[in-house]
Design a protein around this motif. Structure first.
Motif, PDB file in Angstrom:
ATOM      1  N   LYS A 185      -5.135  14.079 -10.480  1.00 52.14           N
ATOM      2  CA  LYS A 185      -4.689  15.437  -9.742  1.00 52.14           C
ATOM      3  C   LYS A 185      -4.805  16.282 -11.256  1.00 52.14           C
ATOM      4  CE  LYS A 185      -1.214  16.662  -7.203  1.00 52.14           C
ATOM      5  NZ  LYS A 185      -1.667  17.057  -5.802  1.00 52.14           N
ATOM      6  N   ALA A 186      -4.579  15.591 -12.456  1.00 54.10           N
ATOM      7  CA  ALA A 186      -4.540  16.470 -13.529  1.00 54.10           C
ATOM      8  C   ALA A 186      -5.860  16.517 -14.139  1.00 54.10           C
ATOM      9  CB  ALA A 186      -3.588  15.668 -14.560  1.00 54.10           C
ATOM     10  N   GLN A 187      -6.919  16.041 -13.552  1.00 55.78           N
ATOM     11  CA  GLN A 187      -8.303  16.113 -14.380  1.00 55.78           C
ATOM     12  C   GLN A 187      -8.803  17.518 -14.573  1.00 55.78           C
ATOM     13  OE1 GLN A 187     -11.126  13.743 -11.893  1.00 55.78           O
ATOM     14  NE2 GLN A 187     -10.558  12.024 -12.869  1.00 55.78           N
ATOM     15  N   TRP A 212       0.733   3.236  -9.555  1.00 52.42           N
ATOM     16  CA  TRP A 212       0.027   3.763  -8.576  1.00 52.42           C
ATOM     17  C   TRP A 212       0.272   5.355  -8.380  1.00 52.42           C
ATOM     18  CZ3 TRP A 212       0.731   7.102  -4.278  1.00 52.42           C
ATOM     19  CH2 TRP A 212      -0.218   7.088  -3.314  1.00 52.42           C
ATOM     20  N   VAL A 213       1.509   5.763  -8.515  1.00 51.35           N
ATOM     21  CA  VAL A 213       1.649   7.185  -8.503  1.00 51.35           C
ATOM     22  C   VAL A 213       1.090   7.737  -9.804  1.00 51.35           C
ATOM     23  CG1 VAL A 213       3.493   9.143  -8.785  1.00 51.35           C
ATOM     24  CG2 VAL A 213       3.672   7.141  -6.942  1.00 51.35           C
ATOM     25  N   LEU A 214       1.297   7.201 -10.838  1.00 53.09           N
ATOM     26  CA  LEU A 214       0.956   7.911 -12.002  1.00 53.09           C
ATOM     27  C   LEU A 214      -0.543   7.845 -12.197  1.00 53.09           C
ATOM     28  CD1 LEU A 214       3.130   6.208 -14.460  1.00 53.09           C
ATOM     29  CD2 LEU A 214       3.199   8.518 -14.191  1.00 53.09           C
ATOM     30  N   GLU A 215      -1.461   7.130 -11.525  1.00 57.41           N
ATOM     31  CA  GLU A 215      -2.844   6.969 -11.257  1.00 57.41           C
ATOM     32  C   GLU A 215      -3.187   8.064 -10.555  1.00 57.41           C
ATOM     33  OE1 GLU A 215      -4.888   5.812 -13.560  1.00 57.41           O
ATOM     34  OE2 GLU A 215      -3.133   5.076 -14.284  1.00 57.41           O
ATOM     35  N   GLN A 216      -2.299   8.538  -9.363  1.00 59.96           N
ATOM     36  CA  GLN A 216      -2.668   9.525  -8.369  1.00 59.96           C
ATOM     37  C   GLN A 216      -2.489  10.934  -9.284  1.00 59.96           C
ATOM     38  OE1 GLN A 216      -4.099   8.788  -5.417  1.00 59.96           O
ATOM     39  NE2 GLN A 216      -4.134   6.913  -6.279  1.00 59.96           N
ATOM     40  N   VAL A 242       0.883  -1.087   0.047  1.00 65.03           N
ATOM     41  CA  VAL A 242      -0.127   0.210   0.122  1.00 65.03           C
ATOM     42  C   VAL A 242       0.890   1.259  -0.051  1.00 65.03           C
ATOM     43  CG1 VAL A 242      -1.613   1.136   1.310  1.00 65.03           C
ATOM     44  CG2 VAL A 242      -1.709  -1.194   1.248  1.00 65.03           C
ATOM     45  N   PHE A 243       0.639   2.142  -0.895  1.00 57.50           N
ATOM     46  CA  PHE A 243       1.228   3.366  -1.008  1.00 57.50           C
ATOM     47  C   PHE A 243       0.694   4.686  -0.766  1.00 57.50           C
ATOM     48  CE2 PHE A 243       2.837   0.377  -4.297  1.00 57.50           C
ATOM     49  CZ  PHE A 243       4.260   0.246  -3.799  1.00 57.50           C
ATOM     50  N   MET A 285       5.800  13.139 -23.725  1.00 55.93           N
ATOM     51  CA  MET A 285       4.645  12.397 -23.739  1.00 55.93           C
ATOM     52  C   MET A 285       3.582  13.093 -22.712  1.00 55.93           C
ATOM     53  SD  MET A 285       6.388   8.773 -22.833  1.00 55.93           S
ATOM     54  CE  MET A 285       5.161   7.720 -23.304  1.00 55.93           C
ATOM     55  N   GLU A 286       2.217  12.593 -23.170  1.00 57.32           N
ATOM     56  CA  GLU A 286       1.121  13.154 -22.266  1.00 57.32           C
ATOM     57  C   GLU A 286       0.059  12.304 -22.356  1.00 57.32           C
ATOM     58  OE1 GLU A 286       0.120  16.744 -24.757  1.00 57.32           O
ATOM     59  OE2 GLU A 286      -1.567  15.822 -25.289  1.00 57.32           O
ATOM     60  N   ARG A 287      -0.690  12.593 -21.182  1.00 59.34           N
ATOM     61  CA  ARG A 287      -2.045  11.730 -21.066  1.00 59.34           C
ATOM     62  C   ARG A 287      -3.183  12.447 -20.891  1.00 59.34           C
ATOM     63  NH1 ARG A 287      -2.947   7.428 -16.164  1.00 59.34           N
ATOM     64  NH2 ARG A 287      -5.188   7.211 -16.469  1.00 59.34           N
ATOM     65  N   VAL A 288      -4.254  12.102 -21.595  1.00 55.57           N
ATOM     66  CA  VAL A 288      -5.417  12.968 -21.358  1.00 55.57           C
ATOM     67  C   VAL A 288      -6.236  12.500 -20.081  1.00 55.57           C
ATOM     68  CG1 VAL A 288      -7.868  13.581 -22.186  1.00 55.57           C
ATOM     69  CG2 VAL A 288      -5.712  13.510 -23.742  1.00 55.57           C
ATOM     70  N   CYS A 289      -6.565  13.553 -19.295  1.00 57.12           N
ATOM     71  CA  CYS A 289      -7.117  12.960 -17.940  1.00 57.12           C
ATOM     72  C   CYS A 289      -8.310  13.884 -17.903  1.00 57.12           C
ATOM     73  CB  CYS A 289      -6.147  13.184 -16.777  1.00 57.12           C
ATOM     74  SG  CYS A 289      -4.561  12.687 -16.853  1.00 57.12           S
ATOM     75  N   ARG A 290      -9.593  13.249 -18.142  1.00 53.55           N
ATOM     76  CA  ARG A 290     -10.849  13.870 -17.725  1.00 53.55           C
ATOM     77  C   ARG A 290     -11.611  13.078 -16.858  1.00 53.55           C
ATOM     78  NH1 ARG A 290      -9.640  18.043 -20.281  1.00 53.55           N
ATOM     79  NH2 ARG A 290      -9.393  17.987 -22.410  1.00 53.55           N
ATOM     80  N   PRO A 291     -12.516  13.707 -15.953  1.00 49.10           N
ATOM     81  CA  PRO A 291     -13.226  13.199 -14.836  1.00 49.10           C
ATOM     82  C   PRO A 291     -14.186  12.047 -15.513  1.00 49.10           C
ATOM     83  CG  PRO A 291     -13.346  15.565 -14.609  1.00 49.10           C
ATOM     84  CD  PRO A 291     -12.725  15.294 -15.879  1.00 49.10           C
ATOM     85  N   GLY A 292     -14.605  11.048 -14.515  1.00 49.29           N
ATOM     86  CA  GLY A 292     -15.555  10.023 -15.431  1.00 49.29           C
ATOM     87  C   GLY A 292     -14.946   8.875 -16.091  1.00 49.29           C
TER      88      GLY A 292
END
Length: 143
Positions: A98-100, A90-94, A2-3, A136-143
């Motif tokens: 935060k990036a939404q 785990w950190v990337l998902e956190q 667990v982190f 690099m980039e990742r699109v982060c949208r709510p939902g």
């Protein structure tokens, strides 16, 4: 395992600097770049810095900046013994959460760094290149 994240303080700067230097030294040498402790320390002062922790203690470090377009991962490093145990994912998902707002999570990685594969598995795409780096980039949208 667990982190969790803990806000880094100025007392954590030597740990983060040493971890980053050890993790990045070979890439700096490959790309004929010079490491600067002063440069790292100046960047630290203007960034959002976090320690990545588990029940065992501190396992890594992440440094962030942001603008109106994106959250930027400036540094992401794990102690070698904790690599491959899920902390990076785990950190990337956190960070994606935060990036939404503003909606993009961005980073730059050395072309020869195998971490690029982790980023791609976690939804990042290559959007450009400069010298020895992939942007690099990742699109982060709510939902």
């Amino acid at each position: 395992m667990v982190f969790h994240l803990r806000t880094a303080s100025d007392q954590d700067l030597p740990f983060a600097r040493t971890l980053t230097h050890r993790a990045m030294d070979r890439y700096y040498v490959q790309n004929q770049l010079l490491w600067s402790n002063d440069g790292f320390d100046m960047a630290w002062a203007g960034r959002e810095n976090w320690l990545i922790c588990s029940d065992d203690g501190v396992v890594g470090f992440i440094s962030l900046s942001r603008d109106s377009h994106a959250l930027y991962i400036r540094e992401l490093h794990m102690l070698e013994v904790y690599r491959g145990l899920g902390a990076g994912s785990w950190v990337l998902e956190q960070m994606a959460l935060k990036a939404q707002q503003p909606g993009l999570l961005r980073l730059t990685v050395f072309k020869t760094n195998p971490a690029k594969r982790l980023y791609q598995r976690r939804g990042f795409s290559i959007v450009g290149e400069e010298d020895g780096f992939w942007r690099m980039e990742r699109v982060c949208r709510p939902g």
